[in-house]
Design an enzyme around this catalytic site. Structure first.
Site, mmCIF file in Angstrom:
data_model
loop_
_atom_site.group_PDB
_atom_site.id
_atom_site.type_symbol
_atom_site.label_atom_id
_atom_site.label_comp_id
_atom_site.label_asym_id
_atom_site.label_seq_id
_atom_site.Cartn_x
_atom_site.Cartn_y
_atom_site.Cartn_z
ATOM 1 N N GLU A 35 0.840 -1.201 0.000
ATOM 2 C CA GLU A 35 0.000 0.000 0.000
ATOM 3 C C GLU A 35 0.877 1.255 0.000
ATOM 4 O OE1 GLU A 35 -2.724 -0.538 3.178
ATOM 5 O OE2 GLU A 35 -3.861 1.282 2.724
ATOM 6 N N GLY A 46 -8.659 5.154 7.197
ATOM 7 C CA GLY A 46 -9.553 5.013 8.337
ATOM 8 C C GLY A 46 -8.986 4.050 9.365
ATOM 9 N N ALA A 47 -8.385 2.977 8.895
ATOM 10 C CA ALA A 47 -7.932 1.947 9.830
ATOM 11 C C ALA A 47 -6.421 1.788 9.902
ATOM 12 C CB ALA A 47 -8.584 0.610 9.479
ATOM 13 N N SER A 48 -5.696 2.234 8.864
ATOM 14 C CA SER A 48 -4.233 2.136 8.946
ATOM 15 C C SER A 48 -3.581 3.378 8.353
ATOM 16 C CB SER A 48 -3.726 0.873 8.243
ATOM 17 O OG SER A 48 -3.833 1.013 6.849
ATOM 18 N N THR A 49 -2.305 3.524 8.637
ATOM 19 C CA THR A 49 -1.571 4.679 8.109
ATOM 20 C C THR A 49 -0.225 4.200 7.577
ATOM 21 O OG1 THR A 49 -0.877 6.943 8.591
ATOM 22 C CG2 THR A 49 -0.490 5.356 10.340
ATOM 23 N N GLN A 50 0.239 4.836 6.504
ATOM 24 C CA GLN A 50 1.497 4.434 5.885
ATOM 25 C C GLN A 50 2.468 5.599 5.773
ATOM 26 O OE1 GLN A 50 -1.408 1.968 5.532
ATOM 27 N NE2 GLN A 50 -1.584 3.432 3.871
HETATM 28 O O1 UDP Z 1 -9.248 7.420 -3.717
HETATM 29 C C1 UDP Z 1 -9.258 7.779 -2.539
HETATM 30 C C2 UDP Z 1 -9.310 6.843 -1.485
HETATM 31 C C3 UDP Z 1 -9.330 7.301 -0.174
HETATM 32 N N1 UDP Z 1 -9.286 8.614 0.086
HETATM 33 C C4 UDP Z 1 -9.289 9.089 1.452
HETATM 34 O O2 UDP Z 1 -8.777 8.094 2.338
HETATM 35 C C5 UDP Z 1 -9.431 8.201 3.599
HETATM 36 C C6 UDP Z 1 -10.129 6.945 3.946
HETATM 37 O O3 UDP Z 1 -9.261 5.893 4.006
HETATM 38 P P1 UDP Z 1 -9.698 4.409 3.629
HETATM 39 O O4 UDP Z 1 -11.170 4.229 3.651
HETATM 40 O O5 UDP Z 1 -9.017 4.078 2.344
HETATM 41 O O6 UDP Z 1 -9.093 3.592 4.832
HETATM 42 P P2 UDP Z 1 -7.910 2.512 4.882
HETATM 43 O O7 UDP Z 1 -8.508 1.211 4.455
HETATM 44 O O8 UDP Z 1 -6.859 3.000 3.946
HETATM 45 O O9 UDP Z 1 -7.465 2.521 6.313
HETATM 46 C C7 UDP Z 1 -10.432 9.316 3.456
HETATM 47 O O10 UDP Z 1 -9.806 10.496 3.869
HETATM 48 C C8 UDP Z 1 -10.668 9.390 1.981
HETATM 49 O O11 UDP Z 1 -11.106 10.658 1.596
HETATM 50 C C9 UDP Z 1 -9.205 9.515 -0.940
HETATM 51 O O12 UDP Z 1 -9.139 10.704 -0.707
HETATM 52 N N2 UDP Z 1 -9.209 9.082 -2.227
HETATM 53 CA CA CA Z 2 -6.770 3.856 1.839
#
Ligand code: UDP
Ligand code: CA
EC number: 3.6.1.6
Length: 443
Positions: free
Chosen positions: A187, A217-221
Site C-alpha cells: 500500500e 480510516g484503519a491504517s496509516t502508511q
Molecule cells: O481514492 C481515494 C481513497 C481514499 N481517500 C481518502 O482516504 C481516507 C479513507 O481511508 P480508507 O477508507 O481508504 O481507509 P484505509 O482502508 O486506507 O485505512 C479518506 O480520507 C478518503 O477521503 C481519498 O481521498 N481518495
Molecule cells: Ca486507503
C-alpha cells in the site's frame, strides 16, 4: 453515485455531459514504462471526460485498467485510460474515471452479498466507459486494505468470494488473484510510486523523489527513499523493500501501521479498539464536546461515545489522551525530521474541513499548523459544534501522530495533495502499472 456522463451524451461530440513481508520484495517493473499525462492537456474533472475516454471515440491504441480500492471507509473504482500513440512510443496515461461509495466492504461483514452489490454498481460504470470490443482485454482487480485486515479471516474471505463472483460474471478480464487483501507494505510502496510518477520524479535525470504519508480510516502508511546509509542500518529489516521500476532500483523505507488510521485511532483513544464486546458501554473522552452522547458505527460494530460531562475537555487533556495511543508505538527514522512529505487522504480532508487548505488546490502546511488548528478547535468546541464531533480528536491525533509518532519537527513541510494532473494520488495507479506489466498488456 452519478451515472456515467457518456451515457447522457447526445452524440459522439465528445462533450459528454499482519504478517510481515520478507525484507526484499522483487517487484520488477522495469519493462513497463509510462509517460506522464500532459499537464497542458485540456483539464477534465470527475464527471467530465475527455473525448477519447468515451467509448464512441475510443481509438485502436487505447487500453484500460480497472482497479478497485476496498478501503475501510469506502469502496472506489479507478478506470485508467492509456494511449499508445505509436508502436515505438511508451504508453501514456491519458486519464482516470473515479467514483466511490460509502460505507466500505467491511461494513457488510455479515451481509457479504450486499457488500458485493456495491462493487457491482461501480463496475457497471466501467461497462459504460470501456468500449465493448476491449472488455475482454481490460483487467479488473480489487485490493482491500485495513478494513478487511481487521475482520476475521472467515468474514473477510466471504466478502472477497462474493466480489470474485461479481467479477466472474462481468465481461472483463479477471486475472488470477483478482480479489485480495493487500499487504500494508505494498500500500505504501504503490502510493509512493503513484505520487512520484505523477510528479515526474521517476523519469528523467534529476530524480528527487518525495516521501508519502497516507492516513486511512484503519491504517496509516509512511514511505520514502532513504538518502542516508544510517537510515538503512537503523531501520527494522521489514521496513525496507527493494524493487526495480523504470530501469532503476529503489530501496524504500515503508511501513503500514494497522490500527493507526484516523477512525481506528478514535476507538483507541476512547479505549474501544479491539474490544471483544462493546455491549452498549459508553466511551468518554476529553476530546469530545462535554454534553455529547451519540452512537457510531465502524467495521460493522456499534459504539456509544460521549464527552467528559463532569471532567476536563480541551486540547491539553485531549493531547494527553491521544498521546497514549501513539507514544513509543512507531519507528522514528531520524532523516525524516527535516524532509518534506506529500500527505493525502485524511490529512487532506481534515485540513480542508478546517480551512487550512482549499479543497481544489490543496496546499503546503507545516506540522505546527495542525497543532494550532487542534488547539483552536478543542478549546472552542462549542463554536465548532456543527462540524463532526470528532474534529478536535482527529486534529489532535494528526498532530500527535506526526510529532510524537513519526517524530516530525514543528516546521516539517507537508504538501497536501489530492490530485496531480487530475489523477487521484492513490496507491491504485501504482497497482495498475504493476497489474498491466504482469499481464504484459501494452500494444
Ligand atoms: O481514492 C481515494 C481513497 C481514499 N481517500 C481518502 O482516504 C481516507 C479513507 O481511508 P480508507 O477508507 O481508504 O481507509 P484505509 O482502508 O486506507 O485505512 C479518506 O480520507 C478518503 O477521503 C481519498 O481521498 N481518495
Ligand atoms: Ca486507503
Amino acid at each position: 453515485m452519478t451515472a456515467h456522463p457518456c451515457l447522457t451524451a447526445s452524440s459522439g461530440s465528445g462533450r459528454m455531459a499482519s504478517s510481515r513481508l520478507p525484507i526484499l520484495l522483487a517487484l520488477v517493473f522495469s519493462s513497463f514504462s509510462f509517460v506522464l499525462p500532459h499537464s497542458n492537456r485540456v483539464m477534465w474533472f470527475q464527471d467530465l471526460f475527455p473525448p477519447n475516454v468515451c467509448p464512441i471515440n475510443a481509438k485502436a491504441n487505447t487500453f484500460y485498467g480497472i482497479m478497485f480500492d476496498a478501503g475501510s471507509t469506502g469502496t472506489r473504482i479507478h478506470i485508467y485510460t492509456f494511449v499508445q500513440k505509436s508502436p515505438e512510443s511508451l504508453p501514456e496515461l491519458e486519464g482516470e474515471i473515479f467514483e466511490s461509495v460509502k460505507p466500505g466492504l467491511s461494513a457488510y461483514a455479515d451481509q457479504p452479498e450486499k457488500g458485493a452489490e456495491t462493487v457491482k454498481r461501480l463496475l457497471d460504470m466501467a461497462i459504460d466507459a470501456v468500449p465493448p470490443h476491449l472488455w475482454k482485454k481490460t483487467p479488473v482487480v480489487l485490493k482491500a486494505t485495513a478494513g478487511l485486515r481487521l475482520l476475521s479471516e472467515e468474514k473477510a474471505q466471504a466478502l472477497l468470494l462474493e466480489v470474485k463472483e461479481v467479477f466472474e460474471e462481468s465481461p472483463f478480464l479477471v486475472p488470477e488473484n483478482s480479489v485480495s487483501i493487500m499487504d500494508g507494505s505494498y500500500e505504501g510502496i504503490l502510493a509512493w510510486i503513484t505520487v512520484n510518477f505523477l510528479t515526474g520524479q521517476l523519469s528523467g535525470q534529476n530524480k528527487h523523489t518525495v516521501g508519502t504519508l497516507d492516513l486511512g480510516g484503519a491504517s496509516t502508511q509512511i514511505t520514502f527513499l532513504p538518502r542516508f546509509e544510517e537510515t538503512l542500518k537503523e531501520s527494522p529489516g521489514d521496513f525496507l523493500t527493494s524493487f526495480e521500476m523504470f530501469n532503476s532500483t529503489y530501496k524504500l523505507y515503508t511501513h503500514s501501521y494497522l490500527g493507526f488510521g484516523l477512525k481506528a485511532a478514535r476507538l483507541a483513544t476512547l479505549g474501544a479498539l479491539n474490544m471483544e464486546a462493546v455491549d452498549g458501554q459508553m466511551f468518554r473522552s476529553s476530546c469530545l464536546p462535554k454534553q455529547l452522547e451519540a452512537e457510531w458505527h465502524f467495521g460493522g460494530v456499534k459504539y456509544r461515545y460521549g464527552g467528559n460531562k463532569e471532567g476536563e475537555t480541551g486540547f491539553r487533556p485531549c493531547y494527553l489522551e491521544v498521546l497514549k495511543v501513539v507514544k513509543g508505538k512507531l519507528h522514528q527514522p531520524d532523516e525524516i525530521r527535516g524532509s518534506s512529505f506529500y500527505a493525502f487522504s485524511y490529512y487532506y480532508d481534515r485540513a480542508v474541513d478546517t480551512n487550512l487548505i482549499d479543497y481544489e488546490q490543496g496546499g503546503v502546511l507545516e506540522v505546527r499548523d495542525f497543532e494550532r488548528k487542534a488547539k483552536e478547535v478543542c478549546d472552542n468546541m462549542e463554536r465548532y459544534n456543527s462540524a463532526s464531533p470528532f474534529l478536535c480528536m482527529d486534529l489532535t491525533y494528526i498532530t500527535a501522530l506526526l510529532k510524537e509518532g513519526f517524530g516530525f519537527r514543528d516546521n516539517t513541510l507537508l504538501q497536501l495533495t489530492k490530485k496531480v494532473n487530475n489523477i487521484e494520488t492513490s496507491w491504485t495507479l501504482g497497482a495498475t502499472f504493476h497489474l498491466l506489466q504482469s499481464l504484459g498488456i501494452t500494444y
